[in-house]
Scaffold this motif. Structure first.
Motif, PDB file in Angstrom:
ATOM      1  N   UNK A  15     -10.720  13.109  45.125  1.00 38.63           N
ATOM      2  CA  UNK A  15     -11.482  12.464  44.038  1.00 38.63           C
ATOM      3  C   UNK A  15     -10.483  11.980  43.001  1.00 38.63           C
ATOM      4  N   UNK A  16     -10.492  10.658  42.758  1.00 42.96           N
ATOM      5  CA  UNK A  16      -9.505  10.101  41.832  1.00 42.96           C
ATOM      6  C   UNK A  16     -10.116   9.872  40.468  1.00 42.96           C
ATOM      7  N   UNK A  17      -9.380  10.224  39.428  1.00 45.57           N
ATOM      8  CA  UNK A  17      -9.822   9.911  38.074  1.00 45.57           C
ATOM      9  C   UNK A  17      -9.836   8.391  37.918  1.00 45.57           C
ATOM     10  N   UNK A  18     -10.744   7.919  37.047  1.00 42.23           N
ATOM     11  CA  UNK A  18     -10.934   6.474  36.899  1.00 42.23           C
ATOM     12  C   UNK A  18     -10.037   5.903  35.792  1.00 42.23           C
ATOM     13  N   UNK A  19      -9.690   4.648  35.937  1.00 45.04           N
ATOM     14  CA  UNK A  19      -8.966   3.949  34.862  1.00 45.04           C
ATOM     15  C   UNK A  19      -9.905   2.998  34.127  1.00 45.04           C
ATOM     16  N   UNK A  20     -11.219   3.143  34.391  1.00 43.31           N
ATOM     17  CA  UNK A  20     -12.211   2.337  33.676  1.00 43.31           C
ATOM     18  C   UNK A  20     -12.511   3.025  32.343  1.00 43.31           C
ATOM     19  N   UNK A  29     -15.804   4.784  31.977  1.00 37.76           N
ATOM     20  CA  UNK A  29     -16.205   5.818  32.934  1.00 37.76           C
ATOM     21  C   UNK A  29     -16.208   7.195  32.290  1.00 37.76           C
ATOM     22  N   UNK A  30     -17.156   8.028  32.722  1.00 39.83           N
ATOM     23  CA  UNK A  30     -17.195   9.424  32.255  1.00 39.83           C
ATOM     24  C   UNK A  30     -16.035  10.221  32.847  1.00 39.83           C
ATOM     25  N   UNK A  31     -15.430   9.695  33.904  1.00 40.69           N
ATOM     26  CA  UNK A  31     -14.317  10.420  34.527  1.00 40.69           C
ATOM     27  C   UNK A  31     -13.004   9.653  34.336  1.00 40.69           C
ATOM     28  N   UNK A  32     -12.874   9.054  33.158  1.00 42.07           N
ATOM     29  CA  UNK A  32     -11.637   8.361  32.794  1.00 42.07           C
ATOM     30  C   UNK A  32     -10.472   9.362  32.794  1.00 42.07           C
ATOM     31  N   UNK A  33      -9.285   8.906  33.150  1.00 38.84           N
ATOM     32  CA  UNK A  33      -8.118   9.795  33.125  1.00 38.84           C
ATOM     33  C   UNK A  33      -7.991  10.461  31.739  1.00 38.84           C
ATOM     34  N   UNK A  34      -7.563  11.703  31.723  1.00 39.95           N
ATOM     35  CA  UNK A  34      -7.368  12.407  30.456  1.00 39.95           C
ATOM     36  C   UNK A  34      -8.557  13.261  30.042  1.00 39.95           C
ATOM     37  N   UNK A  35      -9.664  13.195  30.808  1.00 41.31           N
ATOM     38  CA  UNK A  35     -10.772  14.115  30.527  1.00 41.31           C
ATOM     39  C   UNK A  35     -10.350  15.508  31.001  1.00 41.31           C
ATOM     40  N   UNK A  36     -11.243  16.459  30.837  1.00 47.70           N
ATOM     41  CA  UNK A  36     -11.026  17.780  31.436  1.00 47.70           C
ATOM     42  C   UNK A  36     -11.952  17.864  32.648  1.00 47.70           C
ATOM     43  N   UNK A  37     -11.381  18.112  33.798  1.00 46.84           N
ATOM     44  CA  UNK A  37     -12.186  18.279  35.027  1.00 46.84           C
ATOM     45  C   UNK A  37     -11.682  19.556  35.694  1.00 46.84           C
ATOM     46  N   UNK A  38     -12.553  20.544  35.794  1.00 44.51           N
ATOM     47  CA  UNK A  38     -12.089  21.862  36.252  1.00 44.51           C
ATOM     48  C   UNK A  38     -12.926  22.411  37.400  1.00 44.51           C
ATOM     49  N   UNK A  78      -5.953   4.190  27.770  1.00 44.49           N
ATOM     50  CA  UNK A  78      -5.278   4.615  28.999  1.00 44.49           C
ATOM     51  C   UNK A  78      -3.815   4.958  28.723  1.00 44.49           C
ATOM     52  N   UNK A  79      -3.468   4.910  27.445  1.00 40.62           N
ATOM     53  CA  UNK A  79      -2.083   5.169  27.055  1.00 40.62           C
ATOM     54  C   UNK A  79      -1.802   6.676  27.089  1.00 40.62           C
ATOM     55  N   UNK A  80      -0.749   7.037  27.787  1.00 42.55           N
ATOM     56  CA  UNK A  80      -0.464   8.464  27.998  1.00 42.55           C
ATOM     57  C   UNK A  80      -0.175   9.197  26.683  1.00 42.55           C
ATOM     58  N   UNK A  81       0.421   8.494  25.713  1.00 37.72           N
ATOM     59  CA  UNK A  81       0.716   9.161  24.439  1.00 37.72           C
ATOM     60  C   UNK A  81      -0.561   9.436  23.653  1.00 37.72           C
ATOM     61  N   UNK A  82      -1.529   8.508  23.744  1.00 38.26           N
ATOM     62  CA  UNK A  82      -2.829   8.772  23.113  1.00 38.26           C
ATOM     63  C   UNK A  82      -3.484   9.987  23.763  1.00 38.26           C
ATOM     64  N   UNK A  83      -3.430   9.994  25.085  1.00 34.85           N
ATOM     65  CA  UNK A  83      -4.076  11.099  25.825  1.00 34.85           C
ATOM     66  C   UNK A  83      -3.410  12.430  25.462  1.00 34.85           C
ATOM     67  N   UNK A  84      -2.097  12.393  25.381  1.00 36.97           N
ATOM     68  CA  UNK A  84      -1.338  13.605  25.044  1.00 36.97           C
ATOM     69  C   UNK A  84      -1.765  14.172  23.689  1.00 36.97           C
ATOM     70  N   UNK A  85      -2.009  13.256  22.733  1.00 39.47           N
ATOM     71  CA  UNK A  85      -2.331  13.716  21.370  1.00 39.47           C
ATOM     72  C   UNK A  85      -3.758  14.257  21.239  1.00 39.47           C
ATOM     73  N   UNK A  86      -4.642  13.838  22.121  1.00 44.16           N
ATOM     74  CA  UNK A  86      -6.037  14.291  22.002  1.00 44.16           C
ATOM     75  C   UNK A  86      -6.133  15.773  22.340  1.00 44.16           C
TER      76      UNK A  86
END
Ligand code: DGJ
Length: 425
Positions: free
Chosen positions: A110-115, A118-127, A157-165
Motif C-alpha cells: 500500500x503506497x502513500x499518496x502524493x495527492x 488524499x486522506x493518505x497523503x505522505x506524512x500522515x500517521x498510518x499504523x 509534499x515538502x519533506x521539511x514541512x512534513x518534518x516540522x509537523x
C-alpha cells in the motif's frame, strides 16, 4: 562483525532517507546489498537485526500476518531512519515466507499518496496494518490506524514541512484498502471513526442517560492514558455523534467467517469489539465496550480450545510497559484480565543489549499472535521493540506462547525455533 553491521545499517539509513529501499524504483545500486551473503535462518533471534532475502533489516513495524495459499505474509509500517521515520512516507511493506524464519521482500503493498487532497497523503500517521481475506468478495482487505496531518502545511509534499509537523493523533480513524492479490497493490477505500450515533449492545442504562442529557463536554479531553476532567463514559457521550476514536487495533477472523476489529477506543480507555459487515469494508453496527476504563493499547488476539485470548499493553506511548493478557468465552465479551503474561529473568544485559525484563514485556509491545500452521495449539507472540528516534531500526520480538494452566505466558529466549512446540506435546 559489529563493524560490518554498522556499515550495513549506515547504508540502509542513507538508502531509506533517499526513499530508495522501498522496493521497486530503487535507486540503491542493483545488487548493492545483495552482495552481502544472505543468511538462511533456522531460528528466531528476538531483538536482533532480522534480514530479508536481500540482506536488509525487515521493515514491517506494527505488523499483521496472514497465511494464504501455503505461505505466510507479513504486513507492517515501512519506517525511515530518524524520528521522521514514524510518519508514513512510504506505505505498508509486505514480506512472504514459507517457514516464518526467512522472509522475501514483496515490496510496498500500500503506497502513500502524493495527492494533496488524499486522506493518505505522505506524512500522515498510518499504523499497525492488518490484512484479512474475504472469501465472499475474493478481495484482500487491509485495515490501518490512520491519523491526519494538521495545520497550514498539511497538504505540502515538502519533506521539511512534513518534518516540522507534530504527529497529531486526534483524528483516530480506521482506514480500509482492498486488493485482488495478497501482495497488492492495495487501493484506499476510505476511513472513519467508529459507530457514530450508535450504542454498543452492552450499553448500560446510565450510559444511555448520560448521552440523552446532551451535556456540554467541551472541557473533557483525552491524554492517551487517562481522561482529563471526566470519565470514559463522558468521552463516549462527547463523541457519540461524531463517532468514537479508534487507535491501536487488530483484525480477527473467526472460525464462522465473521470478522472483527478490536480497537483501543474512548481515548484508549475502552476496548471495542466491532463486527465487520460482509465485505469487511464497514461495520454491521454490532459492537461491545470491554474492559471499560482499563486503558489498553496494542490488542493482539488468538483463539484456542474454544476461548479467545488477547495480549495488550498499558498506554505509555513508544515506551514499553508491563504486558497484559485477557480471556473471554465470546469474542464480544465479557473479557477478563489475567495479568502480566511475562515470566522469568528476561533478556540479560550484554555489550549489545540493555536488559529487557518482564516488567517491560521484554522491551516490546504486542502487535500480533501468529498461529503456526500444521502444529496444534502453536502460537507466537509477536511484538515491536520500538526505536522512535531511529524508527526503521525498531526490532521484532517473537516468543512462543506457553501455558500456566489456562493462562498464556511468554518467556524470554535468545534463540529458539518451531521445534519448541513439538517438545511441549
Ligand atoms: C503506542 C502505540 O501502540 C503505537 O502503535 C503508536 O501509536 C505509539 N503509541 C505512538 O506513541
Amino acid at each position: 562483525m559489529a563493524k560490518r553491521l554498522l556499515l550495513l545499517m549506515g547504508a540502509l539509513i542513507t538508502c531509506a532517507v533517499l526513499g530508495a529501499c522501498a522496493g521497486q524504483n530503487s535507486s540503491c545500486p542493483e545488487g548493492g546489498f545483495n552482495s552481502i551473503s544472505v543468511k538462511k535462518y533456522s531460528n528466531f533471534t528476538p531483538g536482533k537485526l532480522w534480514l530479508d532475502n536481500n540482506g536488509r533489516h525487515i521493515n514491517a513495524h506494527g505488523a499483521g500476518f496472514l497465511h494464504d495459499n501455503g505461505r505466510y505474509y507479513m504486513f507492517g509500517e515501512h519506517k525511515l531512519g530518524g524520528a521522521l521515520g514514524n510518519k508514513a512516507l512510504v506505505g505498508v511493506h509486505c514480506y512472504s515466507s514459507d517457514d516464518l524464519y526467512n522472509w522475501k521482500d514483496e515490496g510496498i503493498a500500500f503506497k502513500m499518496s502524493r495527492d494533496p487532497e488524499s486522506k493518505v497523503i505522505i506524512g500522515t500517521v498510518l499504523e499497525r496494518p492488518k490484512v484479512l481475506y474475504n472469501p465472499k468478495t475474493k478481495k484482500y482487505v487491509m485495515f490501518f490506524h490512520l491519523e491526519f496531518r494538521q495545520g497550514p502545511t498539511k497538504k505540502s509534499l515538502n519533506i521539511d514541512d512534513i518534518r516540522k509537523e507534530k504527529n497529531d493523533y486526534s483524528a483516530a480513524n480506521i482506514g480500509f484498502a482492498v486488493a485482488d492479490k495478497i501482495t497488492g497493490p492495495y487501493k484506499f477505500v476510505g476511513s472513519t471513526r467508529l459507530h457514530a450515533n450508535k450504542f454498543p449492545v452492552n450499553a448500560s442504562e446510565s450510559l444511555k442517560k448520560l448521552v440523552a442529557q446532551n451535556k456540554n463536554f467541551d472541557n473533557i479531553s483525552e491524554l492517551g492514558n487517562s481522561v482529563k476532567n471526566g470519565t470514559v463514559d463522558d468521552l463516549f457521550a462527547k463523541h457519540f455523534k461524531i463517532g468514537q476514536t479508534c487507535r491501536d487495533f487488530t483484525a480477527f477472523l473467526d472460525d464462522d467467517g465473521k470478522a472483527y476489529i478490536i480497537s483501543a477506543s474512548e481515548g484508549n480507555g475502552t476496548l471495542y469489539v466491532s463486527e465487520l459487515n460482509d465485505d469487511f469494508l464497514g461495520f454491521t453496527g454490532k459492537y461491545t465496550r470491554n474492559l471499560i476504563g482499563g486503558f489498553h493499547e496494542a490488542p493482539a488476539i488468538f483463539k484456542t480450545k474454544g476461548k479467545y485470548y488477547m495480549f495488550s499493553s498499558h498506554c505509555t506511548g513508544w515506551n514499553p510497559n508491563p504486558g497484559r493478557v485477557s480471556v473471554s468465552d465470546n469474542i464480544m465479551g465479557e473479557w477478563r484480565e489475567l495479568g502480566n503474561p511475562c515470566r522469568g529473568e528476561g533478556q540479560v544485559e550484554s555489550s549489545t543489549y540493555r536488559a529487557a525484563k518482564a516488567d517491560t514485556t521484554f522491551r516490546s509491545q504486542s502487535t500480533y499472535v501468529i498461529p503456526v500452521q500444521g502444529k496444534a495449539d502453536a502460537f507466537i507472540y509477536f511484538g515491536d521493540r520500538w526505536h522512535p528516534y531511529d524508527a526503521m531500526d525498531g526490532r521484532y520480538i517473537m516468543l512462543p506462547v506457553e501455558w500456566e494452566g489456562d493462562m498464556p505466558v511468554i518467556r524470554w529466549r535468545n534463540s529458539w525455533n518451531l521445534s519448541f512446540f513439538d517438545s511441549k506435546k
